[in-house]
Design a protein around this motif. Sequence first.
Motif, short mmCIF file in Angstrom:
data_model
loop_
_atom_site.label_atom_id
_atom_site.label_comp_id
_atom_site.label_asym_id
_atom_site.label_seq_id
_atom_site.Cartn_x
_atom_site.Cartn_y
_atom_site.Cartn_z
N ASN A 256 6.22 -1.08 56.70
CA ASN A 256 6.03 -0.96 58.65
C ASN A 256 6.62 -0.55 59.53
OD1 ASN A 256 5.64 -5.05 58.70
ND2 ASN A 256 4.20 -3.08 58.13
N PRO A 257 7.99 0.01 59.27
CA PRO A 257 8.81 1.22 59.92
C PRO A 257 7.86 2.06 60.47
CG PRO A 257 10.51 0.11 58.52
CD PRO A 257 9.22 -0.38 58.21
N VAL A 258 7.44 2.57 59.69
CA VAL A 258 6.66 4.33 59.26
C VAL A 258 5.39 4.42 59.65
CG1 VAL A 258 9.10 5.63 58.78
CG2 VAL A 258 7.01 4.44 56.96
N VAL A 259 4.87 3.31 59.55
CA VAL A 259 3.54 3.23 59.59
C VAL A 259 2.74 2.20 60.55
CG1 VAL A 259 1.18 3.22 58.48
CG2 VAL A 259 3.33 4.42 57.15
N GLU A 260 2.23 1.17 60.12
CA GLU A 260 2.03 0.27 60.19
C GLU A 260 2.95 -0.26 62.66
OE1 GLU A 260 1.51 -0.29 56.49
OE2 GLU A 260 2.71 -0.06 57.21
N TYR A 261 3.72 0.14 62.49
CA TYR A 261 4.42 -0.77 63.55
C TYR A 261 4.76 0.32 64.37
CZ TYR A 261 7.87 -2.32 67.27
OH TYR A 261 8.28 -2.53 67.90
N PRO A 262 4.28 1.37 64.14
CA PRO A 262 4.22 2.42 65.58
C PRO A 262 2.76 2.71 65.61
CG PRO A 262 5.16 3.59 63.62
CD PRO A 262 4.91 2.06 62.45
N PHE A 263 1.65 1.88 64.45
CA PHE A 263 0.75 1.83 65.08
C PHE A 263 0.40 0.60 66.38
CE2 PHE A 263 -3.40 -0.43 65.04
CZ PHE A 263 -4.46 0.69 64.61
N ALA A 264 1.48 -0.04 66.05
CA ALA A 264 1.25 -1.27 66.93
C ALA A 264 1.84 -1.15 68.22
CB ALA A 264 2.08 -2.84 66.61
N ARG A 265 2.94 -0.62 68.40
CA ARG A 265 3.41 -0.19 69.75
C ARG A 265 2.37 0.64 70.35
NH1 ARG A 265 8.50 -0.64 71.11
NH2 ARG A 265 8.76 1.65 72.14
N HIS A 266 1.57 1.84 69.76
CA HIS A 266 0.50 2.86 70.85
C HIS A 266 -0.63 1.61 70.97
CE1 HIS A 266 -2.06 6.31 71.00
NE2 HIS A 266 -3.16 5.00 70.64
N VAL A 267 -1.25 0.47 70.47
CA VAL A 267 -1.68 -0.14 70.81
C VAL A 267 -1.12 -0.97 72.26
CG1 VAL A 267 -3.15 -2.64 70.66
CG2 VAL A 267 -2.72 -0.52 68.59
N TYR A 268 -0.24 -1.42 71.95
CA TYR A 268 0.60 -2.25 72.89
C TYR A 268 0.74 -1.25 74.82
CZ TYR A 268 1.14 -6.39 70.78
OH TYR A 268 0.97 -7.75 70.81
N LYS A 269 1.29 0.14 73.79
CA LYS A 269 1.39 0.79 74.41
C LYS A 269 0.17 1.29 76.00
CE LYS A 269 2.72 5.88 76.11
NZ LYS A 269 3.58 6.90 74.97
N LEU A 270 -1.30 0.60 75.28
CA LEU A 270 -2.70 0.84 75.83
C LEU A 270 -2.24 0.77 77.55
CD1 LEU A 270 -4.74 1.25 73.02
CD2 LEU A 270 -4.14 3.41 74.79
N TYR A 271 -1.31 -0.57 76.83
CA TYR A 271 -1.20 -1.96 77.73
C TYR A 271 -0.61 -1.61 78.95
CZ TYR A 271 -5.19 -4.00 75.02
OH TYR A 271 -6.45 -4.66 74.43
N GLU B 78 4.61 -2.02 75.19
CA GLU B 78 5.40 -2.32 73.91
C GLU B 78 6.30 -2.84 74.14
OE1 GLU B 78 5.69 2.81 72.99
OE2 GLU B 78 5.79 2.58 75.60
N SER B 79 6.76 -3.61 74.94
CA SER B 79 8.26 -4.44 74.65
C SER B 79 8.05 -5.66 74.65
CB SER B 79 9.03 -4.82 76.35
OG SER B 79 8.28 -5.30 77.01
N LEU B 80 6.63 -5.72 73.81
CA LEU B 80 5.66 -7.26 73.81
C LEU B 80 6.07 -7.03 72.81
CD1 LEU B 80 3.94 -8.29 76.68
CD2 LEU B 80 6.15 -8.82 75.69
N VAL B 81 6.06 -6.01 71.93
CA VAL B 81 5.46 -6.05 70.75
C VAL B 81 7.24 -5.69 69.71
CG1 VAL B 81 4.30 -4.11 70.11
CG2 VAL B 81 4.48 -5.57 68.32
N GLU B 82 7.25 -6.11 68.32
CA GLU B 82 9.03 -6.27 67.97
C GLU B 82 9.02 -6.04 66.49
OE1 GLU B 82 12.40 -8.43 69.63
OE2 GLU B 82 11.22 -8.24 70.91
N SER B 83 9.53 -5.05 65.88
CA SER B 83 9.27 -5.35 64.32
C SER B 83 10.83 -5.93 63.76
CB SER B 83 8.85 -4.14 63.68
OG SER B 83 9.10 -4.16 62.24
N VAL B 84 10.71 -6.23 62.27
CA VAL B 84 12.64 -6.80 62.25
C VAL B 84 12.35 -6.49 60.30
CG1 VAL B 84 13.56 -8.12 61.13
CG2 VAL B 84 12.97 -8.56 63.38
N HIS B 85 12.68 -5.36 59.88
CA HIS B 85 12.54 -5.28 58.79
C HIS B 85 13.94 -4.74 57.67
CE1 HIS B 85 10.12 -2.61 55.17
NE2 HIS B 85 11.51 -1.99 55.43
N LEU B 86 13.37 -5.95 56.44
CA LEU B 86 14.24 -6.16 55.72
C LEU B 86 15.09 -5.61 54.54
CD1 LEU B 86 14.94 -9.86 56.93
CD2 LEU B 86 16.41 -8.40 57.14
N GLU B 87 15.13 -4.39 54.47
CA GLU B 87 14.57 -3.83 53.81
C GLU B 87 15.21 -3.16 51.96
OE1 GLU B 87 13.51 -0.07 51.24
OE2 GLU B 87 13.22 -0.42 53.51
#
Length: 221
Positions: free
Chosen positions: A117-132, A135-144
């Motif tokens: 998630n930190p390096v693949v899926e979440y950056p994709f989500a931030r890109h989608v939200y950036k279109l609007y 970006e501040s409305l999508v967050e990720s918490v990763h517990l390694e």
Amino acid sequence: IQVSHRDKVLALQTWNSIRAIDFLLSFPEADPARVGVTGASGGGTQTFMLAALDERVKVSVPVVMVSAHFFGGCACESGMPVHKNGNTVYSNTEIACVVAPKPMLWVSDGNDWTKNNPVVEYPFARHVYKLYNKESLVESVHLETEGHDYGKSKRMAVYPFLAKHLGLALSKITDENGRISEDFVTILVREDLSYFKEKELPALKKEAEVYETFIGSKSKK
């Protein structure tokens, strides 16, 4: 109502989720402007499916489920199949991002299919939200170091996000040291979670009748 865990069970579960919102919003104290949904694993699938399909959901928090390479372990997650349209295949990541730019939090861990998630899926989500420009409305918490569950540390990450975006008073569940306390939670026994008691079972007995009544299907699957 019990049906076999195959074929159209994903549609039935999603329909149940939609009807659950109908039920909750029937209460006078319910606020239709503050509908949030969260769940882990299969509940995470239902979270992003429901959020994508029902505009009443304002905030979503799918936990330990959003992955670009894994659809789900059974028909209730990847059946029918909902991820394919001809030669085109959609990932759970893309489905989850359908809700953009509504607030969304992903919670992931290092020991299941959300490990990237930190390096693949979440950056994709931030890109989608950036279109609007949101970006501040999508967050990720990763517990390694954690695994596939909805354990306490995951819940502690979710409470503040829901409070922030649903306008809830987090102070109502914090102790004198400012830490979130779950003392307000009551754990129900299985019997109390069952809506239909044994002597009150609905008239629908056959699986085909269930699908025909609840999702308009004539199929016997």
